[in-house]
Design a protein around this motif. Structure first.
Motif, PDB file in Angstrom:
ATOM      1  N   GLU A 161       4.167   7.091 -12.562  1.00  0.00           N
ATOM      2  CA  GLU A 161       3.041   6.206 -12.325  1.00  0.00           C
ATOM      3  C   GLU A 161       3.394   5.293 -11.160  1.00  0.00           C
ATOM      4  O   GLU A 161       4.151   4.351 -11.287  1.00  0.00           O
ATOM      5  CB  GLU A 161       2.738   5.373 -13.569  1.00  0.00           C
ATOM      6  N   GLU A 162       2.819   5.589  -9.979  1.00  0.00           N
ATOM      7  CA  GLU A 162       3.100   4.820  -8.777  1.00  0.00           C
ATOM      8  C   GLU A 162       2.219   3.573  -8.758  1.00  0.00           C
ATOM      9  O   GLU A 162       1.007   3.673  -8.876  1.00  0.00           O
ATOM     10  CB  GLU A 162       2.808   5.674  -7.539  1.00  0.00           C
ATOM     11  N   VAL A 163       2.826   2.424  -8.640  1.00  0.00           N
ATOM     12  CA  VAL A 163       2.086   1.173  -8.542  1.00  0.00           C
ATOM     13  C   VAL A 163       2.536   0.489  -7.261  1.00  0.00           C
ATOM     14  O   VAL A 163       3.707   0.145  -7.109  1.00  0.00           O
ATOM     15  CB  VAL A 163       2.352   0.264  -9.765  1.00  0.00           C
ATOM     16  N   TYR A 164       1.608   0.344  -6.324  1.00  0.00           N
ATOM     17  CA  TYR A 164       1.929  -0.243  -5.040  1.00  0.00           C
ATOM     18  C   TYR A 164       1.288  -1.617  -4.923  1.00  0.00           C
ATOM     19  O   TYR A 164       0.248  -1.883  -5.497  1.00  0.00           O
ATOM     20  CB  TYR A 164       1.423   0.645  -3.902  1.00  0.00           C
TER      21      TYR A 164
ATOM     22  N   LEU B 185      -9.381  -3.917  -8.223  1.00  0.00           N
ATOM     23  CA  LEU B 185     -10.371  -3.311  -9.112  1.00  0.00           C
ATOM     24  C   LEU B 185      -9.654  -2.612 -10.265  1.00  0.00           C
ATOM     25  O   LEU B 185      -8.454  -2.350 -10.200  1.00  0.00           O
ATOM     26  CB  LEU B 185     -11.223  -2.311  -8.327  1.00  0.00           C
ATOM     27  N   ASN B 186     -10.382  -2.283 -11.308  1.00  0.00           N
ATOM     28  CA  ASN B 186      -9.793  -1.654 -12.488  1.00  0.00           C
ATOM     29  C   ASN B 186      -9.195  -0.286 -12.206  1.00  0.00           C
ATOM     30  O   ASN B 186      -8.296   0.158 -12.902  1.00  0.00           O
ATOM     31  CB  ASN B 186     -10.838  -1.533 -13.606  1.00  0.00           C
ATOM     32  N   ASN B 187      -9.673   0.408 -11.183  1.00  0.00           N
ATOM     33  CA  ASN B 187      -9.206   1.764 -10.906  1.00  0.00           C
ATOM     34  C   ASN B 187      -7.992   1.793  -9.987  1.00  0.00           C
ATOM     35  O   ASN B 187      -7.615   2.843  -9.481  1.00  0.00           O
ATOM     36  CB  ASN B 187     -10.335   2.602 -10.310  1.00  0.00           C
ATOM     37  N   GLY B 188      -7.368   0.633  -9.720  1.00  0.00           N
ATOM     38  CA  GLY B 188      -6.192   0.586  -8.863  1.00  0.00           C
ATOM     39  C   GLY B 188      -6.509   0.396  -7.395  1.00  0.00           C
ATOM     40  O   GLY B 188      -5.621   0.240  -6.580  1.00  0.00           O
ATOM     41  N   GLU B 189      -7.793   0.402  -7.052  1.00  0.00           N
ATOM     42  CA  GLU B 189      -8.188   0.128  -5.678  1.00  0.00           C
ATOM     43  C   GLU B 189      -8.391  -1.376  -5.514  1.00  0.00           C
ATOM     44  O   GLU B 189      -8.333  -2.138  -6.481  1.00  0.00           O
ATOM     45  CB  GLU B 189      -9.482   0.877  -5.333  1.00  0.00           C
ATOM     46  N   TYR B 190      -8.617  -1.787  -4.282  1.00  0.00           N
ATOM     47  CA  TYR B 190      -8.823  -3.194  -3.964  1.00  0.00           C
ATOM     48  C   TYR B 190     -10.142  -3.344  -3.221  1.00  0.00           C
ATOM     49  O   TYR B 190     -10.688  -2.386  -2.691  1.00  0.00           O
ATOM     50  CB  TYR B 190      -7.683  -3.712  -3.070  1.00  0.00           C
TER      51      TYR B 190
ATOM     52  N   SER C  53      -7.854   1.648  -0.688  1.00  0.00           N
ATOM     53  CA  SER C  53      -7.031   2.459  -1.583  1.00  0.00           C
ATOM     54  C   SER C  53      -5.738   2.841  -0.867  1.00  0.00           C
ATOM     55  O   SER C  53      -5.653   2.774   0.356  1.00  0.00           O
ATOM     56  CB  SER C  53      -7.790   3.711  -2.027  1.00  0.00           C
ATOM     57  N   PHE C  54      -4.740   3.215  -1.644  1.00  0.00           N
ATOM     58  CA  PHE C  54      -3.453   3.619  -1.084  1.00  0.00           C
ATOM     59  C   PHE C  54      -3.429   5.113  -0.824  1.00  0.00           C
ATOM     60  O   PHE C  54      -4.002   5.897  -1.567  1.00  0.00           O
ATOM     61  CB  PHE C  54      -2.313   3.269  -2.049  1.00  0.00           C
ATOM     62  N   SER C  55      -2.742   5.490   0.237  1.00  0.00           N
ATOM     63  CA  SER C  55      -2.388   6.881   0.508  1.00  0.00           C
ATOM     64  C   SER C  55      -0.877   6.865   0.703  1.00  0.00           C
ATOM     65  O   SER C  55      -0.381   6.780   1.817  1.00  0.00           O
ATOM     66  CB  SER C  55      -3.097   7.388   1.763  1.00  0.00           C
ATOM     67  N   GLY C  56      -0.151   6.839  -0.397  1.00  0.00           N
ATOM     68  CA  GLY C  56       1.291   6.621  -0.347  1.00  0.00           C
ATOM     69  C   GLY C  56       1.568   5.132  -0.362  1.00  0.00           C
ATOM     70  O   GLY C  56       0.654   4.304  -0.317  1.00  0.00           O
ATOM     71  N   GLU C  57       2.823   4.788  -0.422  1.00  0.00           N
ATOM     72  CA  GLU C  57       3.218   3.383  -0.572  1.00  0.00           C
ATOM     73  C   GLU C  57       2.921   2.539   0.656  1.00  0.00           C
ATOM     74  O   GLU C  57       2.638   1.350   0.549  1.00  0.00           O
ATOM     75  CB  GLU C  57       4.704   3.305  -0.888  1.00  0.00           C
ATOM     76  N   ASN C  58       2.962   3.132   1.851  1.00  0.00           N
ATOM     77  CA  ASN C  58       2.873   2.350   3.085  1.00  0.00           C
ATOM     78  C   ASN C  58       1.635   2.617   3.917  1.00  0.00           C
ATOM     79  O   ASN C  58       1.619   2.334   5.116  1.00  0.00           O
ATOM     80  CB  ASN C  58       4.133   2.599   3.926  1.00  0.00           C
ATOM     81  N   THR C  59       0.585   3.157   3.306  1.00  0.00           N
ATOM     82  CA  THR C  59      -0.644   3.451   4.039  1.00  0.00           C
ATOM     83  C   THR C  59      -1.851   3.024   3.219  1.00  0.00           C
ATOM     84  O   THR C  59      -1.986   3.411   2.058  1.00  0.00           O
ATOM     85  CB  THR C  59      -0.747   4.955   4.357  1.00  0.00           C
TER      86      THR C  59
END
Length: 127
Positions: free
Chosen positions: A26-29, A90-95, A105-111
């Protein structure tokens, strides 16, 4: 008795391994930090100029942000605009940027991928 003890140890270590493996998947950035403008994709084409790539956005832990945008002025790359505001997760992990119609949204840790709601075009920000 030894067999039961050995079996219990095997079960214990196996369950610990499975629990550790599943939690690491579970990736959390964190969005907090400074990001650089990398691409602006319109109709599948990157339209960002070298000057515009100097743009940055900083997301702070207090949920505020500041974006700095650059543009050419008489062949000089200058700060063109500064945008400030607040962000929320947001609840879905997006901002999202509060009062702006964008989703991050994230596309990997640094994007980061930034989309204006309802649009196909997007921006890419990297750290």
């Amino acid at each position: 008795m030894k067999k039961i003890f050995h079996f219990a140890l095997v079960v214990l270590f196996t369950s610990m391994f499975i629990n550790c493996s599943s939690s690491s998947e579970e990736e959390v950035y964190s969005i907090v930090g400074t990001w650089s403008f990398s691409q602006s994709i319109e109709n599948g084409i990157d339209v960002l100029s070298d000057c515009e790539r100097n743009g940055t956005v900083t997301f702070n832990e207090d949920k505020s942000f500041e974006g700095k945008y650059f543009a050419l002025n008489n062949s000089n790359c200058v700060l063109d605009d500064t945008l400030t505001g607040t962000w929320s997760k947001l609840n879905n992990g997006e901002y999202t940027l509060v009062s702006k119609q964008v989703t991050i949204s994230f596309s990997g840790e640094n994007t980061l991928i930034v989309r204006e709601n309802g649009k196909e075009d997007y921006e890419v920000w990297v750290r």
